[in-house]
Design a protein around this motif. Structure first.
Motif, PDB file in Angstrom:
ATOM      1  N   MET A   1       0.991  -1.239  -0.014  1.00  0.00           N
ATOM      2  CA  MET A   1      -0.049  -0.110   0.050  1.00  0.00           C
ATOM      3  C   MET A   1       0.966   1.115  -0.132  1.00  0.00           C
TER       4      MET A   1
ATOM      5  N   GLU B   1      -1.703   4.977  -3.754  1.00  0.00           N
ATOM      6  CA  GLU B   1      -3.013   4.296  -3.733  1.00  0.00           C
ATOM      7  C   GLU B   1      -4.051   5.091  -2.720  1.00  0.00           C
TER       8      GLU B   1
ATOM      9  N   THR C   1      -6.238   0.808   9.837  1.00  0.00           N
ATOM     10  CA  THR C   1      -7.372  -0.039   9.360  1.00  0.00           C
ATOM     11  C   THR C   1      -7.669   0.008   7.850  1.00  0.00           C
TER      12      THR C   1
ATOM     13  N   THR D   1      -5.993   1.202   5.567  1.00  0.00           N
ATOM     14  CA  THR D   1      -5.051   0.649   4.682  1.00  0.00           C
ATOM     15  C   THR D   1      -5.012  -0.528   4.363  1.00  0.00           C
ATOM     16  N   GLY D   2      -5.088  -1.661   5.564  1.00  0.00           N
ATOM     17  CA  GLY D   2      -5.401  -2.803   5.364  1.00  0.00           C
ATOM     18  C   GLY D   2      -6.632  -3.254   4.810  1.00  0.00           C
ATOM     19  N   ARG D   3      -7.636  -2.661   4.792  1.00  0.00           N
ATOM     20  CA  ARG D   3      -8.821  -3.003   4.008  1.00  0.00           C
ATOM     21  C   ARG D   3      -8.626  -2.597   2.645  1.00  0.00           C
TER      22      ARG D   3
ATOM     23  N   LYS E   1      -6.067  -2.566   1.061  1.00  0.00           N
ATOM     24  CA  LYS E   1      -5.166  -3.500   0.224  1.00  0.00           C
ATOM     25  C   LYS E   1      -5.435  -5.005   0.015  1.00  0.00           C
ATOM     26  N   ASN E   2      -6.538  -5.394   0.716  1.00  0.00           N
ATOM     27  CA  ASN E   2      -7.097  -6.459   0.427  1.00  0.00           C
ATOM     28  C   ASN E   2      -8.490  -6.467  -0.329  1.00  0.00           C
ATOM     29  N   SER E   3      -8.929  -5.198  -0.714  1.00  0.00           N
ATOM     30  CA  SER E   3     -10.208  -5.267  -1.316  1.00  0.00           C
ATOM     31  C   SER E   3      -9.856  -5.615  -2.995  1.00  0.00           C
ATOM     32  N   VAL E   4     -11.278  -5.902  -3.626  1.00  0.00           N
ATOM     33  CA  VAL E   4     -10.846  -6.241  -5.093  1.00  0.00           C
ATOM     34  C   VAL E   4     -11.447  -5.080  -5.833  1.00  0.00           C
TER      35      VAL E   4
ATOM     36  N   GLU F   1     -14.728  -2.939  -6.465  1.00  0.00           N
ATOM     37  CA  GLU F   1     -15.736  -3.050  -5.445  1.00  0.00           C
ATOM     38  C   GLU F   1     -15.976  -1.771  -4.669  1.00  0.00           C
TER      39      GLU F   1
END
Length: 547
Positions: free
Chosen positions: A1, A93, A159, A161-163, A165-168, A171
């Protein structure tokens, strides 16, 4: 990220901004790539020398809330588009803007420009101006702002940044506590975010990105760095909105304060002055004294300063120890010299308490500033005169005065706003132009401010941004006030005076034309519209210097 943190003008350029250094450290500790842009300082060094005064002279701060001025000042830097390309070219990002009152407008303008270059990047607005008590809901309406963090941003931002990073890709943006977010065309309040309860566990600010700026003395106080030893305030002044941003008062230990400054001294040997950038540095007297003891034991040669509350626990012995440990300046939130008004404000001191502490601080060898506000609901002429008399009484022990140019403001969600009727407020529709019983109007508060400044200057108090012989935005503000009150002829007269005395720009000319039209002066309106057309849309004519 990849995260980019940006601080836009305007703010004083004393040193690298704490907020950027802190969040760089907090996110990097989690392995996140972070880039910092102090556009406040970068743009300062890219504009012609003649216009640097708009940063250096704090009396120009209100100009930064003028769209004509912002566009004009940006036009002076040929590199602004290159800067935007540079920021965009790094493929961020997540782009975060930290906000406060004088940089709100330019942050919006630059965020929109950057969003056009990076439509896929997620844009976040955070900081005090992003609080719900300020502009959170206005910000989230902007199409180029995706999230608004309306409280303490540490855990919510990490939190997010983590969400992300793992998002598609494709979406909807995820809901994360602590933010307002736009999803499916709707604005969603994701609920209160978690806070850092133990500040001893947060990292020290990472100022490494500014190493060259510090060594090359590209800030106005190159020997200075800011530290933050506490969040919130143990007091509950009825008018204060800043404490509402923080969830309760928390502070670091005196040892942690000492270790933080020792760390910065080792990183930057040329730095020997530290400003405590919290609401008050004396919220935890035990930690403050522990810090002083450690500085004295180490024989560290530093100087430091900060804002302070009037507290009975600050005995002369502690003040002397603070001075020996390097404290050379304190700004006290006195606010008024009237005990009855201090009680209405819910201040935890009397004028006698203030006098005693100010005298002790000065006698200990610490320079003193006192902060004053005018027009608190219920303030009588007698209360106002008591404030002038108080300043006259403490004059031997103070070095300067900060008299608020905004006077007493009515901020959202403060105790004063929530209990407006009980406080005698009869018009609470505008935070600056509110009206209270007893003739307490904006124009009356301005009268008090100007009278106070005249008396303060007679006492030999230095003319600074806190005490002025001439308020630089007097007439345009009066024009806005009379427009709010629908007294359009007075509004027009004030705007015209502003064009004559405070620098011409299209925005003020158009406001004058509108006021003239509303007052029924169609000929005057048409003449003013013609005058407004003489200004280029991006032009700002700064006020002429007085000889």
């Amino acid at each position: 990220m990849r995260v980019t943190l940006i601080r836009c003008p305007w703010w004083v350029r004393y040193c690298p901004p704490y907020i950027l250094g802190y969040f760089a450290a907090f996110l990097r500790r989690a392995g996140i790539e972070v880039r910092l842009y102090d556009l406040n300082n970068i743009l300062y060094h890219k504009i012609p020398e003649d216009y640097k005064k708009y940063w250096d002279d704090r009396d120009y701060f209100s100009l930064w809330e003028n769209s004509s001025f912002i566009n004009w000042i940006l036009s002076l830097s040929s590199d602004i588009e290159k800067l935007i390309d540079e920021i965009s070219g790094q493929g961020p990002e997540l782009i975060c803007f930290t906000t406060h009152t004088p940089n709100t407008l330019i942050s919006e303008i630059l965020a929109e420009k950057i969003k056009k270059k990076n439509p896929e990047a997620v844009t976040v607005f955070m900081g005090h101006k992003a609080a719900k008590t300020q502009m959170a809901f206005e910000f989230i309406e902007k199409p180029y702002i995706d999230y608004v963090c309306y409280g303490e941003a540490d855990i919510p931002l990490l939190t997010l940044t983590g969400r992300l990073k793992n998002s598609v890709p494709g979406e909807e943006l995820p809901e994360v506590a602590g933010f307002l977010v736009k999803r499916n065309g709707k604005i969603i309040d994701c609920g209160e975010g978690a806070i850092v309860k133990d500040l001893n566990k947060v990292p020290f600010p990472d100022y490494s990105d500014f190493k060259a700026d510090i060594e090359e003395r590209r800030y106005s106080q190159p020997e200075r760095l800011d530290v933050l030893e506490s969040r919130g305030c143990p007091n509950a002044c009825n008018f204060c909105y800043e404490r509402l941003y923080w969830k309760g008062f928390r502070s670091i230990s005196g040892r942690k304060m000492f270790e933080q400054i020792l760390y910065h001294r080792q990183e930057f040997p040329s730095v020997n002055y530290f400003y405590f950038n919290s609401l008050l540095l004396n919220g935890n007297l035990k930690a403050l004294e522990e810090f002083c003891d450690l500085v004295l034991e180490s024989n560290m040669k530093i100087s430091w300063a900060g804002q302070a509350a009037i507290r009975k626990g600050m005995k002369p012995e502690l003040l002397k120890k603070m001075a020996l440990a390097g404290c050379n300046w304190l700004g006290f939130g006195v606010e008024s010299g009237s005990d009855s008004l201090l009680k209405k404000m819910n201040k935890n001191h009397t004028s006698e308490d203030a006098y005693s502490l100010i005298k002790s601080a000065k006698e200990a060898g610490i320079s003193v500033q006192i902060n004053i506000i005018f027009g608190y609901p219920g303030e009588t002429e007698e209360d106002f005169q008591k404030t002038i008399e108080f300043v006259r009484l403490v004059r031997p022990y103070i070095d300067n005065v900060l008299a608020s140019q905004s006077f007493c403001t009515l901020e959202k969600r403060t105790y004063l706003k929530e209990h407006a009727e009980a406080a005698g407020i009869i018009d609470d529709g505008h935070h600056l132009f509110c009206e209270a019983e007893g003739g307490n109007t904006y124009s009356d508060r301005l009268r008090k401010y100007e009278e106070f400044c005249r008396e303060a200057l007679k006492m030999g108090i230095p003319e600074t941004s806190g005490v002025l012989s001439k308020k630089p935005d007097k007439w345009v503000m009066l024009g806005d006030y009379y427009t709010y009150k629908k007294d359009y002829q007075k509004a027009a007269d004030a705007y015209i005076r502003s064009l004559e005395d405070e620098g011409g720009n299209k925005s003020v000319a158009l406001r004058a034309a509108s006021a003239l039209g509303a007052a029924g002066d169609e000929e005057g309106r048409d003449s003013m519209l013609e005058k407004a057309s003489e200004y280029e849309s991006e032009e700002f004519c700064p006020p002429e210097e007085e000889e």
